[in-house]
Design a protein around this motif. Sequence first.
Motif, PDB file in Angstrom:
ATOM      1  N   MET A 143       0.852  -1.200   0.000  1.00 50.15           N
ATOM      2  CA  MET A 143       0.000   0.000   0.000  1.00 50.15           C
ATOM      3  C   MET A 143       0.886   1.248   0.000  1.00 50.15           C
ATOM      4  N   LYS A 144       0.513   2.216  -0.770  1.00 48.35           N
ATOM      5  CA  LYS A 144       1.293   3.440  -0.893  1.00 48.35           C
ATOM      6  C   LYS A 144       1.122   4.299   0.349  1.00 48.35           C
ATOM      7  N   LYS A 145       2.172   4.375   1.191  1.00 49.24           N
ATOM      8  CA  LYS A 145       2.057   5.067   2.463  1.00 49.24           C
ATOM      9  C   LYS A 145       2.124   6.580   2.323  1.00 49.24           C
ATOM     10  N   SER A 146       2.527   7.092   1.170  1.00 45.94           N
ATOM     11  CA  SER A 146       2.622   8.537   0.994  1.00 45.94           C
ATOM     12  C   SER A 146       1.343   9.128   0.409  1.00 45.94           C
ATOM     13  N   ALA A 147       0.286   8.326   0.354  1.00 49.41           N
ATOM     14  CA  ALA A 147      -0.954   8.799  -0.250  1.00 49.41           C
ATOM     15  C   ALA A 147      -1.672   9.765   0.680  1.00 49.41           C
ATOM     16  N   TYR A 148      -2.251  10.804   0.087  1.00 48.77           N
ATOM     17  CA  TYR A 148      -3.037  11.793   0.831  1.00 48.77           C
ATOM     18  C   TYR A 148      -4.341  12.039   0.078  1.00 48.77           C
ATOM     19  N   PHE A 149      -5.307  12.557   0.842  1.00 51.40           N
ATOM     20  CA  PHE A 149      -6.646  12.735   0.294  1.00 51.40           C
ATOM     21  C   PHE A 149      -7.199  14.078   0.732  1.00 51.40           C
ATOM     22  N   ILE A 150      -7.987  14.688  -0.153  1.00 52.34           N
ATOM     23  CA  ILE A 150      -8.594  15.975   0.164  1.00 52.34           C
ATOM     24  C   ILE A 150     -10.091  15.787   0.376  1.00 52.34           C
ATOM     25  N   GLY A 151     -10.561  16.275   1.506  1.00 57.26           N
ATOM     26  CA  GLY A 151     -11.988  16.358   1.764  1.00 57.26           C
ATOM     27  C   GLY A 151     -12.420  17.794   1.615  1.00 57.26           C
ATOM     28  N   LEU A 152     -13.344  18.052   0.704  1.00 57.58           N
ATOM     29  CA  LEU A 152     -13.836  19.408   0.442  1.00 57.58           C
ATOM     30  C   LEU A 152     -15.265  19.510   0.951  1.00 57.58           C
ATOM     31  N   ASP A 153     -15.459  20.349   1.927  1.00 57.11           N
ATOM     32  CA  ASP A 153     -16.770  20.516   2.558  1.00 57.11           C
ATOM     33  C   ASP A 153     -17.397  21.821   2.111  1.00 57.11           C
ATOM     34  N   GLY A 154     -18.477  21.724   1.334  1.00 55.33           N
ATOM     35  CA  GLY A 154     -19.218  22.917   0.931  1.00 55.33           C
ATOM     36  C   GLY A 154     -20.272  23.224   1.971  1.00 55.33           C
ATOM     37  N   GLY A 155     -19.939  24.043   2.939  1.00 57.81           N
ATOM     38  CA  GLY A 155     -20.837  24.332   4.046  1.00 57.81           C
ATOM     39  C   GLY A 155     -21.746  25.509   3.776  1.00 57.81           C
ATOM     40  N   THR A 156     -22.531  25.869   4.788  1.00 56.99           N
ATOM     41  CA  THR A 156     -23.437  27.003   4.651  1.00 56.99           C
ATOM     42  C   THR A 156     -22.684  28.317   4.546  1.00 56.99           C
ATOM     43  N   GLY A 157     -21.603  28.449   5.314  1.00 55.00           N
ATOM     44  CA  GLY A 157     -20.879  29.715   5.351  1.00 55.00           C
ATOM     45  C   GLY A 157     -19.673  29.794   4.458  1.00 55.00           C
ATOM     46  N   GLY A 158     -19.183  28.647   3.979  1.00 57.19           N
ATOM     47  CA  GLY A 158     -17.990  28.687   3.155  1.00 57.19           C
ATOM     48  C   GLY A 158     -17.477  27.296   2.839  1.00 57.19           C
ATOM     49  N   ALA A 159     -16.398  27.257   2.069  1.00 54.22           N
ATOM     50  CA  ALA A 159     -15.766  25.995   1.685  1.00 54.22           C
ATOM     51  C   ALA A 159     -14.596  25.719   2.613  1.00 54.22           C
ATOM     52  N   ARG A 160     -14.485  24.462   3.047  1.00 52.49           N
ATOM     53  CA  ARG A 160     -13.368  24.035   3.891  1.00 52.49           C
ATOM     54  C   ARG A 160     -12.697  22.842   3.236  1.00 52.49           C
ATOM     55  N   ALA A 161     -11.387  22.893   3.107  1.00 53.35           N
ATOM     56  CA  ALA A 161     -10.627  21.792   2.523  1.00 53.35           C
ATOM     57  C   ALA A 161      -9.617  21.280   3.544  1.00 53.35           C
ATOM     58  N   ILE A 162      -9.554  19.954   3.705  1.00 53.35           N
ATOM     59  CA  ILE A 162      -8.530  19.365   4.551  1.00 53.35           C
ATOM     60  C   ILE A 162      -7.710  18.394   3.718  1.00 53.35           C
ATOM     61  N   SER A 202      -3.934  11.596  -3.853  1.00 53.20           N
ATOM     62  CA  SER A 202      -4.524  10.576  -4.724  1.00 53.20           C
ATOM     63  C   SER A 202      -5.933  10.912  -5.179  1.00 53.20           C
ATOM     64  N   ALA A 203      -6.720  11.547  -4.292  1.00 53.28           N
ATOM     65  CA  ALA A 203      -8.125  11.751  -4.644  1.00 53.28           C
ATOM     66  C   ALA A 203      -8.717  12.895  -3.840  1.00 53.28           C
ATOM     67  N   ILE A 204      -9.805  13.428  -4.359  1.00 53.14           N
ATOM     68  CA  ILE A 204     -10.558  14.487  -3.691  1.00 53.14           C
ATOM     69  C   ILE A 204     -12.042  14.142  -3.782  1.00 53.14           C
ATOM     70  N   SER A 205     -12.789  14.444  -2.720  1.00 50.09           N
ATOM     71  CA  SER A 205     -14.240  14.251  -2.730  1.00 50.09           C
ATOM     72  C   SER A 205     -14.882  15.455  -2.071  1.00 50.09           C
ATOM     73  N   ALA A 206     -16.027  15.870  -2.590  1.00 48.61           N
ATOM     74  CA  ALA A 206     -16.711  17.055  -2.074  1.00 48.61           C
ATOM     75  C   ALA A 206     -18.106  16.707  -1.581  1.00 48.61           C
ATOM     76  N   ASP A 207     -18.438  17.215  -0.414  1.00 52.49           N
ATOM     77  CA  ASP A 207     -19.815  17.157   0.068  1.00 52.49           C
ATOM     78  C   ASP A 207     -20.421  18.553  -0.049  1.00 52.49           C
ATOM     79  N   GLY A 208     -21.716  18.656   0.176  1.00 54.32           N
ATOM     80  CA  GLY A 208     -22.379  19.952   0.105  1.00 54.32           C
ATOM     81  C   GLY A 208     -23.577  20.005   1.026  1.00 54.32           C
TER      82      GLY A 208
END
Length: 534
Positions: free
Chosen positions: A1-20, A76-82
């Motif tokens: 398994m690729k241990k250097s993998a990172y992922f972005i969670g994009l949260d489209g909230g009521t007041g703004g966008a948050r990315a981790i 590696s990947a990004i996913s967005a909620d809203g």
Amino acid sequence: MKKSAYFIGLDGGTGGARAIVADLDGKVVAMATHEYETTFPRAGWAEQTPADWWHAACLAVRQAVHMSGISPADISAISADGTSSTLVALDRDGKPTMPAILWMDNRASPQARRMMETNDAALRRSRLGVSSEWMIPKILWIKEDRPEIYERSRWFVEMADYLAFRMTGRLTLGLNQITNRWFYDGRRGGWPEEFYGKIGLGDITGRFPDEILPLGASIGRIAPEAADAMGLSPYTKVVAGGTDAYVAMVGLNVCEPGRTAFITGSSHLVLPMTDKDIEVPGIFGPHPDCVVPNLFVMEGGQVSSGSIIRWWHDHMGKLVGSGPDAYARMLREAGDIPLGADGLIALDFWQGNRNPYIDYDLQGALWGLTLKHTPAHMLRALLESIAYGTENILRTLARHDVAVETMVICGGATRTPFLMQMHADVCGIPIVVPKVLEATALGSAIAAAVGAGFYDSLAEAAASMVAEDHVVEPDMRRNEQYGEVFDFYRDTHAALAALMHRMARRGERKPGMEAAAFPRASVRDLKPRRQAAL
């Protein structure tokens, strides 16, 4: 398994966008936010501009990647909620035809009430009422009140779908959202075509994207222009997201029967996971397979919770002074007021009630005022009303054998121990606090990890990427005292509901503009009002 993998969670909230940016163990290595504006053109209305979401999302993601110091090639990947039931109407070229109608907007209350009159089988998960927040009432409102916009609107999607579209160029629908907000039921034939026909939307499914994807499914690689705007590699995968609160269930590891998520913020949500196909009057659900396959989600929500506190801060906070500590100071002063606010009782229905009354014609209230009371007393009563609203949902669930014995919390209330303790005391159950409080964005990152192939399921990924920090235990002596005040809260609703309905009808429509009954709905030949640039 690729241990250097990172992922972005994009949260489209009521007041703004948050990315981790998170790693395979769920450690958040960077986070960035960017706000956008909400407008309130009329009482009960709330709108946002989709272009603002995209601009904020790009800035937040780019900043988070920069802060992390991680090479874009290792993401590696990004996913967005809203936000749930935030309606986006698009033309044939994928351009918005009007501002997005925000989740909290209740302009479609008349349409929602008339939908209930059909008594159709599609309403089984909302027996006591259709929420005016949901997508179908809002689409029906557009058809009846903005017919020219309806004709120009080729597609109707959710906020999360729109963000995925901007990232990939592919127009898809999330199974998560359409199950809990569009009356879709994959176990009972999918779209309720007959129901849509009864309410005057017989052709509507032709305006829904054909491709329906579950939470955590891969959509494909990010489009080159989107990769450039977000500072990502063109090889980054985009993964299907969903409704913010339901995605937060994954970020709280609420992926097995008997676990319950408690989402706090502008609104509150109590979301038990169950393996039982059971209906609870006043509670939405059971929603099948919308988070974890073969399991159901029950939903009890409060439209106004943190938004009430924000309103008080913005409009009344000046009474306790200004400066960066004003918010904390006003909460400290409210915390010093005795339990029960010295006889003040408030209702938290500032944008109506979602559960258990499902009544969007209710309004907020505050009574019991005397000359001894101060603004701190008023705020204390408002805070208690929010906790009573949560307790009202839990009691409704308990009356139908859906016992909630503990809740895992995330959101705004976690920043204020006093508020978490109040909820634990009022509800009489422990509240579990996770290490990563941004559970919605983390849930999106977990979905991204699954869609990129690093875990086989959301449940497996959540078990590895979510950790508990501590537990807020209830004070059962105070629970008994709060129970006495809760009776006043419940009885206040019963006493004022009829008056509130009269007030809502008074301002609902101008004379001569009443809606017709089904199947013929009145269509006003009005030009769309001038819209802000999209």
